[in-house]
Design a protein around this motif. Structure first.
Motif, PDB file in Angstrom:
ATOM      1  N   CYS A 141     -31.924  19.256  31.428  1.00  0.00           N
ATOM      2  CA  CYS A 141     -31.328  18.102  31.452  1.00  0.00           C
ATOM      3  C   CYS A 141     -32.256  17.266  32.251  1.00  0.00           C
ATOM      4  CB  CYS A 141     -30.069  17.808  31.530  1.00  0.00           C
ATOM      5  SG  CYS A 141     -29.352  16.267  31.846  1.00  0.00           S
ATOM      6  N   PRO A 142     -32.745  15.922  31.832  1.00  0.00           N
ATOM      7  CA  PRO A 142     -33.592  15.159  32.636  1.00  0.00           C
ATOM      8  C   PRO A 142     -32.840  14.539  33.817  1.00  0.00           C
ATOM      9  CG  PRO A 142     -33.874  14.429  30.197  1.00  0.00           C
ATOM     10  CD  PRO A 142     -32.605  15.498  30.283  1.00  0.00           C
ATOM     11  N   TYR A 143     -31.540  14.356  33.641  1.00  0.00           N
ATOM     12  CA  TYR A 143     -30.435  13.801  34.661  1.00  0.00           C
ATOM     13  C   TYR A 143     -30.243  14.734  35.721  1.00  0.00           C
ATOM     14  CZ  TYR A 143     -31.088  10.305  30.914  1.00  0.00           C
ATOM     15  OH  TYR A 143     -31.657   9.485  30.081  1.00  0.00           O
TER      16      TYR A 143
ATOM     17  N   THR B  64     -30.014   6.732  38.488  1.00  0.00           N
ATOM     18  CA  THR B  64     -31.257   7.214  38.245  1.00  0.00           C
ATOM     19  C   THR B  64     -32.274   7.192  38.882  1.00  0.00           C
ATOM     20  OG1 THR B  64     -30.447   7.342  35.819  1.00  0.00           O
ATOM     21  CG2 THR B  64     -32.648   8.016  36.013  1.00  0.00           C
ATOM     22  N   ILE B  65     -32.630   8.095  39.842  1.00  0.00           N
ATOM     23  CA  ILE B  65     -33.891   7.915  40.849  1.00  0.00           C
ATOM     24  C   ILE B  65     -34.845   8.858  40.547  1.00  0.00           C
ATOM     25  CG2 ILE B  65     -34.544   8.098  43.267  1.00  0.00           C
ATOM     26  CD1 ILE B  65     -31.594   7.265  43.794  1.00  0.00           C
TER      27      ILE B  65
ATOM     28  N   CYS C   3     -24.317  15.797  30.612  1.00  0.00           N
ATOM     29  CA  CYS C   3     -24.280  14.672  31.144  1.00  0.00           C
ATOM     30  C   CYS C   3     -23.901  13.645  30.294  1.00  0.00           C
ATOM     31  CB  CYS C   3     -25.698  14.255  31.685  1.00  0.00           C
ATOM     32  SG  CYS C   3     -25.871  14.959  33.032  1.00  0.00           S
ATOM     33  N   ASP C   4     -23.727  14.021  28.871  1.00  0.00           N
ATOM     34  CA  ASP C   4     -23.281  13.323  27.876  1.00  0.00           C
ATOM     35  C   ASP C   4     -24.158  12.040  27.466  1.00  0.00           C
ATOM     36  OD1 ASP C   4     -21.759  12.808  25.366  1.00  0.00           O
ATOM     37  OD2 ASP C   4     -20.444  11.242  26.619  1.00  0.00           O
ATOM     38  N   LYS C   5     -25.343  12.452  27.633  1.00  0.00           N
ATOM     39  CA  LYS C   5     -26.850  11.628  27.219  1.00  0.00           C
ATOM     40  C   LYS C   5     -27.446  12.067  26.122  1.00  0.00           C
ATOM     41  CE  LYS C   5     -26.733   9.979  31.846  1.00  0.00           C
ATOM     42  NZ  LYS C   5     -26.107   8.720  31.722  1.00  0.00           N
TER      43      LYS C   5
ATOM     44  N   CYS D 210     -38.093  17.318  33.943  1.00  0.00           N
ATOM     45  CA  CYS D 210     -38.682  17.270  32.851  1.00  0.00           C
ATOM     46  C   CYS D 210     -37.679  18.346  31.799  1.00  0.00           C
ATOM     47  CB  CYS D 210     -39.911  17.932  32.928  1.00  0.00           C
ATOM     48  SG  CYS D 210     -40.960  18.249  31.501  1.00  0.00           S
ATOM     49  N   PRO D 211     -37.684  17.727  30.655  1.00  0.00           N
ATOM     50  CA  PRO D 211     -36.933  18.689  29.588  1.00  0.00           C
ATOM     51  C   PRO D 211     -37.590  19.829  29.454  1.00  0.00           C
ATOM     52  CG  PRO D 211     -37.166  16.559  28.856  1.00  0.00           C
ATOM     53  CD  PRO D 211     -37.750  16.719  29.897  1.00  0.00           C
TER      54      PRO D 211
END
Length: 144
Positions: free
Chosen positions: A138-140, A38-39, A121-123, A43-44
């Motif tokens: 998604c934030p990722y 996670t770099i 991302c299953d988060k 933003c959602p």
């Protein structure tokens, strides 16, 4: 010298985050944010990307700044106190008083956030109900 300040989480292990672009607030699990991969984050709310460190809210930076200031003052006090003991009897007098410690502001939890699971991302993240009603990125990975 190595000095670490833990970033506070809520009672469920979520970091409070704020978009550097739209100032939208959300929470993400600490383990997901701290992961080596996670770099950058998206933003959602607005979907714009920035380095994950840019999502740290100002109140957490202020909290950490006060902790660092208190630590630095304590270290300087200890150093001057030792110096004043070494100078005893030399005719040079140094009066050292302990600095007043500033208390960090209490960080409160935002109770109006709802957990949602991102299928891509299953988060799990926490968002304001108004954000959930609109498009969520998604934030990722940035998928909406």
């Amino acid at each position: 010298m190595n000095f670490q300040i833990p970033i506070p989480t809520d009672s469920e292990g979520f970091y409070s985050l704020r978009c550097p672009h739209c100032k939208g607030r959300f929470k993400a699990q600490a383990g997901d944010i701290d992961a080596e991969e996670t770099i950058d984050l998206f933003c959602p709310s607005c979907g714009l990307m920035a380095e994950s460190s840019n999502f740290t809210p100002p109140e957490i930076i202020e909290h950490a700044t006060i902790i660092v200031k208190n630590y630095a003052q304590e270290q300087m006090f200890k150093a001057f106190k030792q110096s004043s003991k070494k100078l005893k009897g030399s005719g040079i007098k140094i009066k050292v008083t302990k600095p007043k410690e500033e208390l960090p502001k209490i960080l409160t939890e935002d109770e109006n956030l709802e957990e949602i699971t991102l299928i891509c991302c299953d988060k799990t993240i926490k968002l304001d109900l108004d954000q959930i009603a609109s498009v969520v990125y998604c934030p990722y990975c940035g998928v909406n």
